[in-house]
Design a protein around this motif. Structure first.
Motif, PDB file in Angstrom:
ATOM      1  N   THR A 192       0.861  -1.181   0.000  1.00 50.70           N
ATOM      2  CA  THR A 192       0.000   0.000   0.000  1.00 50.70           C
ATOM      3  C   THR A 192       0.903   1.239   0.000  1.00 50.70           C
ATOM      4  O   THR A 192       2.082   1.138   0.335  1.00 50.70           O
ATOM      5  CB  THR A 192      -0.912   0.063   1.253  1.00 50.70           C
ATOM      6  OG1 THR A 192      -0.175   0.645   2.344  1.00 50.70           O
ATOM      7  CG2 THR A 192      -1.407  -1.329   1.665  1.00 50.70           C
ATOM      8  N   ALA A 194       1.045   3.309   2.161  1.00 55.05           N
ATOM      9  CA  ALA A 194       1.488   3.531   3.544  1.00 55.05           C
ATOM     10  C   ALA A 194       2.419   2.441   4.051  1.00 55.05           C
ATOM     11  O   ALA A 194       2.887   2.515   5.182  1.00 55.05           O
ATOM     12  CB  ALA A 194       0.260   3.620   4.451  1.00 55.05           C
ATOM     13  N   GLY A 195       2.704   1.432   3.242  1.00 57.36           N
ATOM     14  CA  GLY A 195       3.580   0.348   3.694  1.00 57.36           C
ATOM     15  C   GLY A 195       2.992  -1.010   3.360  1.00 57.36           C
ATOM     16  O   GLY A 195       2.005  -1.094   2.632  1.00 57.36           O
ATOM     17  N   ASP A 196       3.589  -2.039   3.918  1.00 56.45           N
ATOM     18  CA  ASP A 196       3.165  -3.405   3.601  1.00 56.45           C
ATOM     19  C   ASP A 196       2.244  -3.975   4.668  1.00 56.45           C
ATOM     20  O   ASP A 196       2.421  -3.735   5.860  1.00 56.45           O
ATOM     21  CB  ASP A 196       4.374  -4.342   3.515  1.00 56.45           C
ATOM     22  CG  ASP A 196       5.261  -4.013   2.321  1.00 56.45           C
ATOM     23  OD1 ASP A 196       4.769  -3.326   1.398  1.00 56.45           O
ATOM     24  OD2 ASP A 196       6.437  -4.422   2.326  1.00 56.45           O
ATOM     25  N   LEU A 197       1.310  -4.786   4.236  1.00 55.23           N
ATOM     26  CA  LEU A 197       0.511  -5.612   5.143  1.00 55.23           C
ATOM     27  C   LEU A 197       0.838  -7.070   4.852  1.00 55.23           C
ATOM     28  O   LEU A 197       0.787  -7.495   3.690  1.00 55.23           O
ATOM     29  CB  LEU A 197      -0.977  -5.378   4.908  1.00 55.23           C
ATOM     30  CG  LEU A 197      -1.565  -4.086   5.462  1.00 55.23           C
ATOM     31  CD1 LEU A 197      -2.965  -3.858   4.898  1.00 55.23           C
ATOM     32  CD2 LEU A 197      -1.616  -4.122   6.991  1.00 55.23           C
ATOM     33  N   ARG A 483      -6.239   5.594   5.791  1.00 60.20           N
ATOM     34  CA  ARG A 483      -4.998   5.202   6.475  1.00 60.20           C
ATOM     35  C   ARG A 483      -3.993   4.598   5.499  1.00 60.20           C
ATOM     36  O   ARG A 483      -2.791   4.827   5.617  1.00 60.20           O
ATOM     37  CB  ARG A 483      -5.327   4.184   7.596  1.00 60.20           C
ATOM     38  CG  ARG A 483      -4.117   3.681   8.362  1.00 60.20           C
ATOM     39  CD  ARG A 483      -3.418   4.837   9.080  1.00 60.20           C
ATOM     40  NE  ARG A 483      -2.111   4.483   9.613  1.00 60.20           N
ATOM     41  CZ  ARG A 483      -0.983   4.526   8.907  1.00 60.20           C
ATOM     42  NH1 ARG A 483      -1.010   4.866   7.642  1.00 60.20           N
ATOM     43  NH2 ARG A 483       0.159   4.210   9.473  1.00 60.20           N
ATOM     44  N   LEU A 484      -4.483   3.804   4.527  1.00 62.36           N
ATOM     45  CA  LEU A 484      -3.574   3.054   3.642  1.00 62.36           C
ATOM     46  C   LEU A 484      -3.236   3.819   2.368  1.00 62.36           C
ATOM     47  O   LEU A 484      -2.174   3.626   1.787  1.00 62.36           O
ATOM     48  CB  LEU A 484      -4.196   1.695   3.279  1.00 62.36           C
ATOM     49  CG  LEU A 484      -4.423   0.734   4.453  1.00 62.36           C
ATOM     50  CD1 LEU A 484      -5.132  -0.530   3.980  1.00 62.36           C
ATOM     51  CD2 LEU A 484      -3.093   0.383   5.129  1.00 62.36           C
TER      52      LEU A 484
END
Lengths: 498, 498
Positions: A192, A194-197, A483-484
């Motif tokens: 994403t 915003a970073g990885d999930l 957020r993402l």
């Protein structure tokens, strides 16, 4: 229509952005590639393609080859305000890959076809890990080397990708047996802005809300699925398909309910209503003698069922006995393996047939929902009636033709899959289709049913998401999105409208 | 210890708040009620209860009788900054109902026991709708009037509530057959400080992310589940329980894997490791003759399995044959119905036994995880070893005793349920327990397994949620929490730490 005749705006992607993207992924800007990524397989997409309209095609097609490459592309696009439409197999029939700019000046298609590996297989645990761009036929041949199968056979089988299945909460023709894709996802990796999930610990967990199920069906609006571990199955040694006929739809529904509730289902269970049965028998060229025989036996207005069992020979025989016992008790007549084999041969031909019908000036589309057993007959009739009224030709030409089948069984209910056809109104194709779509969708939500059982939301069902999850549900989805994907670049205009 | 001796602070709930709450729900502030709601059933809770520590008990116990009453209570508490701890059956073993104030001056227990109705039943679709405070025995007797069962039988069966099951993503002893609660939830209604969520269209939907699965397992931090529609089952006409013994744990695991992957499971499938088998046989008073017989047949260090089939007599017989064929092929010896019946008789007695052992100065607790078949043996050993090392008595007294069973089967893996015992260190009970808990939890996440298969997170597993879903996963949960509970009043200190 030749490629030169297609209408296409010049790319709006600034050179500086193109250069940055080219440093982290392959970037294509040629006319053919852009046009090919300008839509999916919805009726609107097909009409646009036939009228040479690719005005809104992506400004570039970007082909990452790794998770890291995807992450870099997302960072660049988030920084510079470029919309990103993920593209797997391009088979969405609900506008899922429509290049909607939603205020962004530039838009890219993020084509995941280079990420097409099976990266891990654990045959002991029946787990396999895939990259998103892998298409089903190749996935099946990779799994076959280990004696395995995914068992996911939607009509889009030949084109659709692993990532697309998970992103759209897909179900296939044999999902009654092998499970819907959401039941098969054991772990998932999502890039994403915003970073990885990285989510999921097989086989099961009670560690809070299931965030995997927030990503399954997220249709690219939260992030890009770059890897997924799916539950797979041992490859069946035997496959047996047969047809049966019921006296009427009610009888068939009763039998299918019992199959589901008594754990006696086949892996493929499909029950056509009277209209679809008539169409099937006509198209398959049923002989007058056979038709007379059925009429004399009381099945003249009957409903056709296709049943398919897959597995070890002994299991297939044992499970078939359990299924057939219920079918016969409820009144079905066995028609043998021939019609079953015919269905199997043509199981992926629907999309091609649709193209042929469009060539002949026929509006043709499909839609689907699901309902509890106690309400499935009411929902079946209500939605079919809504389609018939909306598609009635004021000029008085015959039709429309609306038919339906049940094809996914649950203990609590079944799916309803409609095919509808009418004479296309030349030049008004999209308006005509839209009226039918709105009428059917309104009827579905008014009946308390779901707006989609397995086609997903895309742009075409987004307006009904409020009915599905309420205002606060939409707000929860928006909170996750914010957020993402704070810049809102991911697949605008899909799933949740702002 | 008498009620008068229990240490309890005076209520910190301002009169004005109490009056407002009393206008919308029943409010209790007496000593006995407050003390009774001061904790659940975790080891720490039990120790606190035994030492007369109810210092942190809720300032009041509020009993709403409807969805609207819950909504009003939440509005008042959000406005006035009062923490709310939902309370169903009070059986959490992970600190799920611990009254953690987290900076709030006052805290209430929201006791849902007045909301205990079955509000709807659709026997044709096998659906039933419940209020959250209904406990399982009464739910089962209400369902029995319609020939139905929920089939959810955790050790907490006698006390636990419908809402608690859903809020904690529960699984019961027969979940291999009847399904985990997350597989049974078809629709859900949640009251949050921000409004209502009404989610789920049975039987299945592809309309975006599954927001139900965001509420299942949310442990009261997002909202209060005020209604849920669950998939139920026809009441079994026949129940058959039997025991088998394997030569060793490896053999049993192989057999259980085959059962799951060949769809030949019983509804209850439980395999004890060597240590748990030894304890079971000793406690059940196996005769020396029987022990000798087992030893002579090569099962002297064997592993016990309990299998239970439920359903129509014909189905039970047919399914039992399939199960037993696999068990025998893999090397199991049938021990008949007697040990199975013994297990069934004692299936809910674990919690009482634990109380007895505490009386005798024994530390005793349980914890659980799950792993894929390919790694289940490694995880089994690693976690058991971590517990043994952490609980070793420096003084040299015998023990600790660690035993384990597999009790929930999936195609891809199984659960591991540990019971551990050691001589309690008087006055240091909680520190001693905490060291063991941390060691086991660290070993679980280091092995890539889940921190909980069905006990949930509560306060006791919250520190390991970062390992489970990552920093960004936690942030997604926080974003949802902020949207639904902006004042942060709901069940502070549970699931997701700020």
């Amino acid at each position: 229509m030749s490629l030169d005749e297609v209408r296409l705006r010049p790319s709006a992607l600034p050179d500086i952005v193109r250069e940055k993207l080219a440093a982290v992924a392959d970037v294509r800007g040629d006319r053919a590639t852009r046009v090919a990524r300008s839509g999916g397989k919805s009726y609107k997409d097909l009409i646009r393609r036939r009228t040479g309209d690719a005005e809104d095609a992506p400004d570039a097609v970007v082909l990452p080859d790794s998770h890291e490459s995807v992450r870099s592309v997302l960072e660049i696009c988030a920084d510079l305000g470029v919309a990103v439409v993920p593209y797997g197999g391009g088979t969405s029939v609900v506008g899922g890959v429509e290049p909607i700019r939603a205020g962004f000046e530039a838009l890219i298609s993020l084509d995941l076809s280079r990420m097409d590996r099976m990266t891990d297989v654990d045959a002991e645990s029946l787990l396999a890990t895939f990259e998103p761009g892998l298409r089903t036929p190749r996935a099946e041949s990779l799994l076959a080397e280990h004696g395995l199968t995914l068992g996911h056979f939607p009509q889009s089988f030949e084109q659709a990708s692993m990532g697309g299945y998970v992103a759209t909460r897909s179900a296939g023709q044999a999902s009654t047996g092998y499970g819907r894709i959401d039941e098969l996802v054991q772990a998932i990796k999502v890039a994403t802005p915003a970073g990885d999930l990285v989510l999921g610990r097989p086989p099961a967990s009670a560690a809070g809300p299931d965030l995997r199920q927030l990503m399954v069906g997220s249709e690219g609006v939260f992030g890009i699925i770059t890897g997924m571990t799916l539950r797979v199955h041992r490859r069946p040694e035997r496959r047996r398909y047969e047809a049966f006929i019921f006296h009427d739809f009610d009888e068939g529904i009763r039998a299918f309910r019992r199959l589901a509730q008594e754990k006696a289902t086949a892996d493929v269970c499909r029950l056509s209503d009277e209209d679809e049965t008539r169409a099937s028998l006509t198209m398959s060229g049923t002989s007058p003698i056979a038709a007379t025989y059925l009429r004399l036996r009381g099945y003249g207005k009957g409903c056709l069922a296709i049943m398919g069992w897959e597995g070890k020979p002994g299991d297939v025989a044992r499970r078939r006995r359990a299924t057939v016992a219920v079918l016969k008790q409820e009144g079905a007549l066995g028609l043998g393996a021939k019609p079953g084999a015919a269905w199997e041969r043509n199981r992926y031909s629907g999309p091609y047939l649709r193209d042929d019908l469009l060539d002949h000036g026929v509006l043709v589309d499909t839609l689907e929902t699901a309902a509890p057993w106690s309400r499935i007959r009411t929902v079946h009739t209500t939605v079919a009636d809504a389609l018939r009224v909306a598609l009635r030709d004021p000029g008085g030409s015959p039709g429309p033709f609306v038919m339906c089948h049940v094809s996914h069984l649950y203990e609590t209910g079944g799916s309803l899959y409609y095919t509808f056809m009418a004479k296309a109104e030349r030049g008004r194709e999209v308006d005509q289709w839209e009226a039918a779509k709105v009428a059917a969708s309104d009827a579905i939500v008014a009946a308390g049913a779901t707006i989609t059982h397995h086609h997903a939301v895309g742009s075409e069902h987004a307006a009904w998401m409020q009915a599905e999850v309420g205002d606060l549900g939409l707000d929860v989805l928006r909170a996750v999105k914010t957020r993402l994907d704070p810049a809102g670049i991911l697949n605008p205009g899909k799933l949740v409208l702002p």
